[in-house]
Design an enzyme around this catalytic site. Structure first.
Site, short mmCIF file in Angstrom:
data_model
loop_
_atom_site.label_atom_id
_atom_site.label_comp_id
_atom_site.label_asym_id
_atom_site.label_seq_id
_atom_site.Cartn_x
_atom_site.Cartn_y
_atom_site.Cartn_z
CB ALA A 197 -0.90 -0.02 1.23
N GLY B 123 0.69 -4.99 0.96
CA GLY B 123 -0.50 -5.02 0.11
C GLY B 123 -0.22 -5.64 -1.25
CD GLU C 232 -2.42 -7.52 2.94
OE1 GLU C 232 -2.15 -6.35 2.60
OE2 GLU C 232 -2.92 -7.81 4.04
CD GLU D 46 1.62 -5.55 5.74
OE1 GLU D 46 2.40 -6.50 6.04
OE2 GLU D 46 0.83 -5.60 4.78
C1 HXC Z 1 5.10 4.39 -1.00
C2 HXC Z 1 7.04 3.45 -1.77
C3 HXC Z 1 6.67 2.19 -1.27
C4 HXC Z 1 5.40 2.09 -0.61
C5 HXC Z 1 8.59 1.99 -2.21
N1 HXC Z 1 8.24 3.27 -2.35
N2 HXC Z 1 7.66 1.31 -1.56
N3 HXC Z 1 6.26 4.54 -1.64
N4 HXC Z 1 4.66 3.22 -0.49
N5 HXC Z 1 4.94 0.94 -0.14
C6 HXC Z 1 9.01 4.35 -3.01
C7 HXC Z 1 10.17 4.81 -2.16
O1 HXC Z 1 9.73 5.73 -1.18
C8 HXC Z 1 11.05 5.45 -3.20
O2 HXC Z 1 10.53 6.71 -3.53
C9 HXC Z 1 10.83 4.56 -4.43
O3 HXC Z 1 9.58 3.87 -4.20
C10 HXC Z 1 11.91 3.51 -4.61
O4 HXC Z 1 12.04 2.78 -3.41
P1 HXC Z 1 13.45 2.54 -2.65
O5 HXC Z 1 13.14 2.22 -1.25
O6 HXC Z 1 14.38 3.65 -2.93
O7 HXC Z 1 13.96 1.23 -3.44
P2 HXC Z 1 14.90 0.08 -2.89
O8 HXC Z 1 16.02 0.66 -2.09
O9 HXC Z 1 15.22 -0.75 -4.09
O10 HXC Z 1 14.00 -0.78 -1.87
C11 HXC Z 1 12.88 -1.49 -2.33
C12 HXC Z 1 12.00 -1.96 -1.13
C13 HXC Z 1 11.63 -0.71 -0.29
C14 HXC Z 1 12.74 -2.96 -0.28
C15 HXC Z 1 10.75 -2.60 -1.73
O11 HXC Z 1 11.13 0.33 -1.16
C16 HXC Z 1 10.60 -0.97 0.76
O12 HXC Z 1 10.89 -1.53 1.82
N6 HXC Z 1 9.35 -0.53 0.52
C17 HXC Z 1 8.28 -0.62 1.50
C18 HXC Z 1 7.77 -2.02 1.60
C19 HXC Z 1 6.66 -2.11 2.64
O13 HXC Z 1 6.87 -1.84 3.83
N7 HXC Z 1 5.46 -2.49 2.20
C20 HXC Z 1 4.31 -2.58 3.07
C21 HXC Z 1 3.56 -1.31 3.01
S1 HXC Z 1 2.23 -1.30 4.18
P3 HXC Z 1 11.42 8.05 -3.40
O14 HXC Z 1 10.45 9.15 -3.72
O15 HXC Z 1 11.96 8.06 -2.03
O16 HXC Z 1 12.49 7.86 -4.44
C22 HXC Z 1 1.00 -2.15 3.45
C23 HXC Z 1 -0.26 -2.22 4.24
C24 HXC Z 1 -1.22 -3.14 3.57
O17 HXC Z 1 1.13 -2.62 2.40
C25 HXC Z 1 -2.62 -2.79 3.84
C26 HXC Z 1 -3.45 -3.20 2.64
C27 HXC Z 1 -4.91 -3.00 2.77
#
Ligand code: HXC
Length: 260
Positions: free
Chosen positions: A66, A109, A112, A132
């Site tokens: 998400a 997400g 999911e 998460e």
């Molecule tokens: C918003 C995101 C994002 C996310 C990545 N980006 N994931 N933006 N929401 N979930 C953005 C980063 O901020 C960054 O933007 C750009 O994408 C590239 O990401 P990097 O982190 O620089 O890339 P990298 O170093 O290759 O790392 C990749 C990664 C990491 C390991 C996937 O991005 C990461 O950990 N992302 C979050 C994963 C996560 O926690 N997902 C769960 C989300 S909560 P900028 O502008 O900084 O360049 C969820 C709740 C579910 O999903 C509920 C559902 C109903």
């Protein structure tokens, strides 16, 4: 139709391919992206010629979850009043089979979303996870339920309490993916489209009824589930496709489905 956050295409006439397209955010699933995805899914579900749907992302990310930047601004009242994530259930109402073609990150997400699809093909690079817990929350798109049904309580506890990622290989061993496809750019989409095309070549009423029956296995006790299957099975005896399928068999020819 043109969308802002996804690309909707038809690699073959019978298959809709929906490509998540927010590359700079690793396909983070924002509300506007989900609105586009839902509109395209409903459009494909209504289009007679289409028999199955493939959802994919990029080589680097199916979807990294998400949109954290959107979630960061929400409090309870904002989430509750806006019915945050209401958009997420539309995909579970789609009647045609939906295949996820996963390359790269399928986190939170994103994982999911893949689990809401009917089948999952993974490239060897696919990385799954429900991280998460590291953001101070829990999965919110069905992850605690669907992942637990698939991998069992003990693995589910470890994965969702530690938030660690897991590989395509682990996902395959645990039955979370149908199979890992061969290496190479675009391979997972190619194989997903082939599978979708195969499914789309069947009678659509029987395909959609079978999907309904399989999904009932997750909702109903066995006796009720079998009763549901039997009723719908008998119902299929009134279709032209049943007549055609069985006649074609006895005449040793290929059936010509009319989806009626
Ligand atoms: C918003 C995101 C994002 C996310 C990545 N980006 N994931 N933006 N929401 N979930 C953005 C980063 O901020 C960054 O933007 C750009 O994408 C590239 O990401 P990097 O982190 O620089 O890339 P990298 O170093 O290759 O790392 C990749 C990664 C990491 C390991 C996937 O991005 C990461 O950990 N992302 C979050 C994963 C996560 O926690 N997902 C769960 C989300 S909560 P900028 O502008 O900084 O360049 C969820 C709740 C579910 O999903 C509920 C559902 C109903």
């Amino acid at each position: 139709k043109e969308y802002q956050h996804i690309i909707a295409s038809r690699p073959v006439p019978s298959v809709a391919l929906l490509t998540l397209n927010r590359p700079k955010a690793l396909n983070a699933l924002s509300t506007p992206l989900f609105r586009d995805l839902n509109a395209a899914l409903l459009e494909a579900d209504a289009e007679k010629e289409i028999g199955a749907i493939v959802i994919t992302g990029s080589e680097k990310a199916f979807a990294a979850g998400a949109d954290i930047k959107e979630l960061k601004e929400k409090d309870f009242a904002g989430a509750y009043n806006g019915d945050l994530f209401a958009e997420w259930s539309v995909i579970t109402k789609i009647r045609k089979p939906v295949i996820a073609a996963v390359s790269g990150y399928a986190l939170g997400g994103g994982c999911e979303l893949a689990m809401m699809c009917d089948m999952i093909l993974a490239s060897p690079t696919a990385v799954f996870g429900q991280p998460e817990i590291n953001l101070g929350v829990s999965p919110g798109g069905g992850g605690t339920q669907r992942l637990t049904h698939i991998v069992g309580k003990y693995r589910a506890m470890e994965l969702m309490l530690s938030g660690r990622n897991f590989s395509a290989k682990e996902a395959e061993q645990w039955g979370l993916v149908n199979r890992i496809v061969g290496e190479g750019e675009g391979q997972v989409v190619k194989e997903a489209v082939d599978l979708a095309q195969n499914i789309a070549s069947k009678g659509q009423i029987a395909v959609q009824a079978t999907k309904e029956m399989i999904n009932a296995a997750y909702e109903l006790p066995l006796t009720e589930g079998v009763r549901f299957e039997r009723r719908l099975f008998f119902g299929l005896f009134s279709t032209k496709d049943k007549q055609e399928g069985m006649t074609a068999f006895t005449e040793k020819r290929k059936p010509n489905w009319t989806h009626s």
